[in-house]
Design a protein around this motif. Structure first.
Motif, PDB file in Angstrom:
ATOM      1  N   ALA A 169       0.836  -1.215   0.000  1.00  0.00           N
ATOM      2  CA  ALA A 169       0.000   0.000   0.000  1.00  0.00           C
ATOM      3  C   ALA A 169       0.865   1.257   0.000  1.00  0.00           C
ATOM      4  N   PHE A 170       1.840   1.304   0.900  1.00  0.00           N
ATOM      5  CA  PHE A 170       2.671   2.509   0.993  1.00  0.00           C
ATOM      6  C   PHE A 170       3.677   2.595  -0.154  1.00  0.00           C
ATOM      7  N   LEU A 171       4.125   1.441  -0.651  1.00  0.00           N
ATOM      8  CA  LEU A 171       5.011   1.439  -1.816  1.00  0.00           C
ATOM      9  C   LEU A 171       4.267   1.971  -3.038  1.00  0.00           C
ATOM     10  N   ALA A 172       3.009   1.537  -3.209  1.00  0.00           N
ATOM     11  CA  ALA A 172       2.198   1.997  -4.352  1.00  0.00           C
ATOM     12  C   ALA A 172       1.976   3.503  -4.290  1.00  0.00           C
ATOM     13  N   MET A 173       1.723   4.011  -3.083  1.00  0.00           N
ATOM     14  CA  MET A 173       1.526   5.455  -2.960  1.00  0.00           C
ATOM     15  C   MET A 173       2.824   6.211  -3.247  1.00  0.00           C
ATOM     16  N   TYR A 174       3.962   5.671  -2.766  1.00  0.00           N
ATOM     17  CA  TYR A 174       5.224   6.371  -2.999  1.00  0.00           C
ATOM     18  C   TYR A 174       5.582   6.428  -4.484  1.00  0.00           C
ATOM     19  N   VAL A 175       5.522   5.277  -5.187  1.00  0.00           N
ATOM     20  CA  VAL A 175       5.959   5.275  -6.589  1.00  0.00           C
ATOM     21  C   VAL A 175       5.046   6.143  -7.452  1.00  0.00           C
ATOM     22  N   THR A 176       3.804   6.309  -7.022  1.00  0.00           N
ATOM     23  CA  THR A 176       2.879   7.160  -7.794  1.00  0.00           C
ATOM     24  C   THR A 176       3.071   8.631  -7.433  1.00  0.00           C
ATOM     25  N   TYR A 177       3.193   8.919  -6.131  1.00  0.00           N
ATOM     26  CA  TYR A 177       3.432  10.306  -5.710  1.00  0.00           C
ATOM     27  C   TYR A 177       4.802  10.811  -6.165  1.00  0.00           C
ATOM     28  N   HIS A 178       5.688   9.886  -6.516  1.00  0.00           N
ATOM     29  CA  HIS A 178       7.015  10.260  -7.026  1.00  0.00           C
ATOM     30  C   HIS A 178       6.884  11.214  -8.216  1.00  0.00           C
ATOM     31  N   LYS A 179       5.819  11.030  -9.000  1.00  0.00           N
ATOM     32  CA  LYS A 179       5.569  11.906 -10.154  1.00  0.00           C
ATOM     33  C   LYS A 179       5.291  13.342  -9.702  1.00  0.00           C
ATOM     34  N   ILE A 180       4.748  13.491  -8.473  1.00  0.00           N
ATOM     35  CA  ILE A 180       4.470  14.832  -7.947  1.00  0.00           C
ATOM     36  C   ILE A 180       5.728  15.435  -7.321  1.00  0.00           C
ATOM     37  N   PHE A 181       6.420  14.613  -6.513  1.00  0.00           N
ATOM     38  CA  PHE A 181       7.610  15.107  -5.803  1.00  0.00           C
ATOM     39  C   PHE A 181       8.707  15.573  -6.769  1.00  0.00           C
ATOM     40  N   PHE A 182       8.850  14.837  -7.880  1.00  0.00           N
ATOM     41  CA  PHE A 182       9.933  15.140  -8.828  1.00  0.00           C
ATOM     42  C   PHE A 182       9.352  15.489 -10.205  1.00  0.00           C
ATOM     43  N   TYR A 183       8.279  16.267 -10.167  1.00  0.00           N
ATOM     44  CA  TYR A 183       7.529  16.592 -11.392  1.00  0.00           C
ATOM     45  C   TYR A 183       8.419  17.248 -12.452  1.00  0.00           C
ATOM     46  N   GLU A 184       9.166  18.289 -12.059  1.00  0.00           N
ATOM     47  CA  GLU A 184       9.979  19.034 -13.027  1.00  0.00           C
ATOM     48  C   GLU A 184      11.106  18.174 -13.597  1.00  0.00           C
ATOM     49  N   SER A 185      11.784  17.408 -12.733  1.00  0.00           N
ATOM     50  CA  SER A 185      12.899  16.580 -13.217  1.00  0.00           C
ATOM     51  C   SER A 185      12.411  15.457 -14.128  1.00  0.00           C
ATOM     52  N   ILE A 186      11.217  14.942 -13.864  1.00  0.00           N
ATOM     53  CA  ILE A 186      10.666  13.890 -14.729  1.00  0.00           C
ATOM     54  C   ILE A 186      10.334  14.462 -16.106  1.00  0.00           C
ATOM     55  N   LEU A 187       9.794  15.678 -16.133  1.00  0.00           N
ATOM     56  CA  LEU A 187       9.535  16.326 -17.425  1.00  0.00           C
ATOM     57  C   LEU A 187      10.835  16.520 -18.199  1.00  0.00           C
ATOM     58  N   GLN A 188      11.915  16.908 -17.480  1.00  0.00           N
ATOM     59  CA  GLN A 188      13.210  17.093 -18.121  1.00  0.00           C
ATOM     60  C   GLN A 188      13.780  15.770 -18.620  1.00  0.00           C
ATOM     61  N   SER A 189      13.474  14.691 -17.891  1.00  0.00           N
ATOM     62  CA  SER A 189      14.003  13.373 -18.258  1.00  0.00           C
ATOM     63  C   SER A 189      13.445  12.877 -19.589  1.00  0.00           C
ATOM     64  N   ARG A 190      12.286  13.404 -19.987  1.00  0.00           N
ATOM     65  CA  ARG A 190      11.729  13.010 -21.286  1.00  0.00           C
ATOM     66  C   ARG A 190      12.666  13.402 -22.422  1.00  0.00           C
ATOM     67  N   VAL A 191      13.455  14.451 -22.166  1.00  0.00           N
ATOM     68  CA  VAL A 191      14.409  14.919 -23.177  1.00  0.00           C
ATOM     69  C   VAL A 191      15.784  14.300 -22.943  1.00  0.00           C
ATOM     70  N   SER A 192      16.252  14.353 -21.676  1.00  0.00           N
ATOM     71  CA  SER A 192      17.616  13.920 -21.359  1.00  0.00           C
ATOM     72  C   SER A 192      17.747  12.425 -21.139  1.00  0.00           C
ATOM     73  N   GLY A 193      16.626  11.762 -20.869  1.00  0.00           N
ATOM     74  CA  GLY A 193      16.665  10.323 -20.606  1.00  0.00           C
ATOM     75  C   GLY A 193      16.404  10.027 -19.141  1.00  0.00           C
ATOM     76  N   TYR A 194      15.791   8.877 -18.874  1.00  0.00           N
ATOM     77  CA  TYR A 194      15.426   8.503 -17.508  1.00  0.00           C
ATOM     78  C   TYR A 194      16.598   7.812 -16.815  1.00  0.00           C
ATOM     79  N   ASN A 195      16.760   8.104 -15.500  1.00  0.00           N
ATOM     80  CA  ASN A 195      17.826   7.449 -14.746  1.00  0.00           C
ATOM     81  C   ASN A 195      17.363   6.098 -14.210  1.00  0.00           C
ATOM     82  N   THR A 196      18.251   5.392 -13.547  1.00  0.00           N
ATOM     83  CA  THR A 196      17.954   4.033 -13.067  1.00  0.00           C
ATOM     84  C   THR A 196      16.786   4.021 -12.090  1.00  0.00           C
ATOM     85  N   LEU A 197      16.736   5.004 -11.170  1.00  0.00           N
ATOM     86  CA  LEU A 197      15.636   5.064 -10.204  1.00  0.00           C
ATOM     87  C   LEU A 197      14.297   5.254 -10.914  1.00  0.00           C
TER      88      LEU A 197
END
Length: 657
Positions: free
Chosen positions: A95-123
């Motif tokens: 339950a808490f893992l599911a919430m974390y991996v989904t909320y990760h999109k909110i916590f790191f919203y700007e860096s994830i948008l940038q990763s679409r161009v630069s590429g996604y990291n291992t995490l």
């Protein structure tokens, strides 16, 4: 398959409706579930009024919170419900893992948008893989295994497409990393259109349904239907049809509608003289139609609105005439069955007064009126749902028994989230399938295959599409079924065969719904059979006969989309609707085997053909259909001694003896 004994409504829900197989005794974790559920509902009410977050953030809160509640409420296996006295540690972790991996999109919203161009990291890659696996597992728990199998096959197809032997379907294949990140982070995957519509509209309308239940509107609908139809021939069955149509404006669940209304109507039908199979089938067929009944319809209707880029009012108007034809077919079918069995209506003294009901409870209709008026006036469905919820809350204050205390308010807010959980999981998994279609170009490959198989003939393409919808519907909920077929099949009909877009989408929508009553997997019919103590398979067959409009009308509005309000000419529209209604009478008569008396086999064939001709909105075929119907009426009217009925009755008695 043996006839079963009648079981309680709750047992039916737990047996046939995956959504109701959740833990009820979770101890102190009930506070966590309540907090998450109330927070999710309040979040949607807040964003409905003040404006939604960016789509990825809105979808992340929506899906992440739902996943957390799902793992706390739904066990790994159904059998664990009675064995486990508490939530196991691994479900709390999930339950808490599911919430974390989904909320990760909110916590790191700007860096994830940038990763679409630069590429996604291992995490990012690890989180995307975990997110997809958790979505699939949550869907398996709430909805069932079949949709998860379809989504898993789709993922394998995306990765190993180069091994597919068929040239039409093969593609170079994508790496695991690229597949996972595309499905998790891009708008074409899990957080694509389906989950966005769920986060903006569907959740609010589901909560609106919960609020209406609080006002006791379900009982009011049942009483209203009873007052309107109870005194006529086969009145108890007609009550079931009308009540289910009214309930359909509140809920879009076939099984849920069957149980909610059927627990009241099925025993009445049996007591009146209808066979258990027919009673269960009537309720199942009518309840399934709830998903095509404006104004609320099923969750898929909101996704259709987004796919087509039209207002929800347009979808409602397009669905209106087909819904009328659908319920007319069932209503007339129950009438002919009652005439056949000589089942009369109930005495007026046993029926509630329509006038008194309306005088006492008219205000209960206000939330529905608000919803319809605001949508037709041009407000967004989101704002219309919010106004409807406010109206339902105000209506609940009128009576002491429906007035909500603080504790009751918290409960209702939590129920709003609980009701939405299976829908959220289903549309997220449907997003996996839609994402694979987008990545691999499966839609164009499917189109090429359909064109080749159909040899360019529209009717063959429609038949193949119908079969695909029915087969998918055996394992996929209606919403997920619609997302898949709207992504793959509907564009073929539109782009390759020139079908009107709204007609093509309504076509796949209808057959996705029809799967709920089509044997061998017909959950709504099984639920009706469970309450009636009837043979489930026979119940499903009878439900198909009663709901025959669902299998005919979609073909008609493809060829002449005036029935879905395309290219409207007022005179032709009135002519088409009247002719189609008469046609449904003839078709229903042929299915039941009774017109003004029991019909011979050849008369049933003629009535069926006449009905189809009448439903086709063309003057020549309509006139031929009318002539044929009048001819059968004249022939049966001349049979003064019911010779055919006597022979049939004596034959059945001899066989029984």
């Amino acid at each position: 398959m043996q006839v079963q004994q009648p079981i309680s409504a709750q047992e039916v829900l737990e047996k046939y409706d995956k959504e109701n197989q959740f833990r009820t005794n979770i101890g102190k974790w009930a506070w966590v579930v309540t907090f998450l559920g109330v927070s999710l509902t309040v979040f949607h009410l807040y964003t409905a009024y003040f404006g939604t977050l960016p789509s990825q953030k809105q979808g992340a809160v929506h899906l992440g919170t739902a996943l957390g509640v799902i793992f706390l409420l739904y066990p790994f296996k159904k059998g664990m419900l009675k064995v486990q006295k508490r939530i196991p540690w691994y479900d709390i972790l999930l339950a808490f893992l599911a919430m974390y991996v989904t909320y990760h999109k909110i916590f790191f919203y700007e860096s994830i948008l940038q990763s679409r161009v630069s590429g996604y990291n291992t995490l990012d890659i690890i989180i995307s893989i975990l997110g997809i696996l958790l979505v699939l597992e949550a869907t398996r728990r709430t909805v069932g295994l079949p949709i998860v199998v379809v989504a898993s096959v789709a993922i394998l197809y995306a990765i190993y497409g180069n091994f597919v032997p068929t040239q039409i379907l093969s593609h170079p294949g994508f790496s695991v990393d690229r597949t996972a990140t595309a499905l998790w982070y891009k708008e074409s995957g899990i957080f694509g259109t389906p989950i966005q519509i769920s986060a903006k509209f569907i959740f609010l309308f589901l909560f609106f349904g919960v609020m209406l239940v609080q006002t006791n509107i379900g009982k009011f609908f049942n009483d209203l239907a009873f007052a309107l139809t109870g005194r006529y021939t086969g009145g108890t069955a007609k009550t079931a049809v009308v009540a289910s149509a009214l309930q359909g404006t509140v809920s879009g669940s076939s099984v849920g509608n069957t149980v909610a209304t059927g627990s009241f109507t099925i025993p009445m039908m049996k007591n009146a003289g209808f066979k258990p199979e027919f009673a269960g089938a009537t309720e199942a067929a009518a309840s399934t139609g709830g998903q095509i009944m404006p104004p609320m319809m099923g969750a898929a209707a909101f996704i259709m609105m987004e796919y087509l880029g039209v207002s929800y009012g347009t979808i409602m108007l397009a669905a209106l005439i087909p819904a009328i034809l659908y319920f007319t077919g069932i209503f007339i079918g129950t009438h002919f069955e009652a005439k056949k069995l000589k089942i009369h209506g109930l005495p007026k003294s046993q029926l509630p007064s329509f006038r008194k009901l309306m005088k006492k409870n008219w205000f209960m209709l206000l939330p529905l009126i608000v919803i319809i008026a605001t949508i037709m006036y041009g407000f967004t469905p989101q704002r219309a749902a919010l106004f409807g919820i406010i109206a339902a809350f105000l209506v609940s204050l009128v009576r002491k028994e429906t007035r909500m205390s603080f504790r009751k308010t918290v409960h209702v807010l939590e129920q709003g989230a609980r009701v939405a959980l299976p829908v959220i999981a289903a549309v997220a998994t449907a997003g996996v399938i839609a994402g694979v279609v987008s990545m691999t170009g499966l839609g164009s490959k499917f189109a090429a295959g359909v064109i080749e198989l159909s040899n360019g003939y529209l009717i063959l393409a429609l038949i193949f599409t119908m079969i695909a919808c029915l087969v998918l519907g055996m394992g996929l909920p209606t919403t997920a079924n619609y997302v898949v077929t709207a992504t793959i099949a509907a564009p073929v009909l539109i782009n390759e065969f020139g079908v009107a877009p709204i007609a093509a989408h309504m076509f796949v929508f209808y057959f996705g719904i029809a799967a709920d009553i089509t044997p061998p997997v017909c959950l709504a019919a099984y639920a009706g059979a469970g309450i009636a103590g009837a043979n489930p398979f026979k119940t499903g067959v009878i439900a198909v006969k009663l709901a025959i409009a669902a299998f005919i009308v979609p073909f008609i509005f493809i060829y002449n989309p005036i029935l879905v309000m395309v290219d409207i000419e007022p005179g032709m529209l009135v002519f088409s609707v009247v002719a189609a209604l008469i046609g449904m009478v003839a078709v229903s008569s042929s299915m039941i085997g009774y017109f003004i008396r029991n019909s011979r086999l050849w008369e049933r064939f003629i009535l069926f053909a006449a009905g189809i001709m009448l439903i086709l909105p063309e003057i020549t075929t309509t006139l031929i259909g009318i002539v044929l119907v009048v001819a059968i009426w004249f022939i049966q009217n001349r049979r003064s001694d019911d010779e055919y009925e006597s022979k049939s009755l004596s034959g059945s008695i001899t066989t029984t003896n």
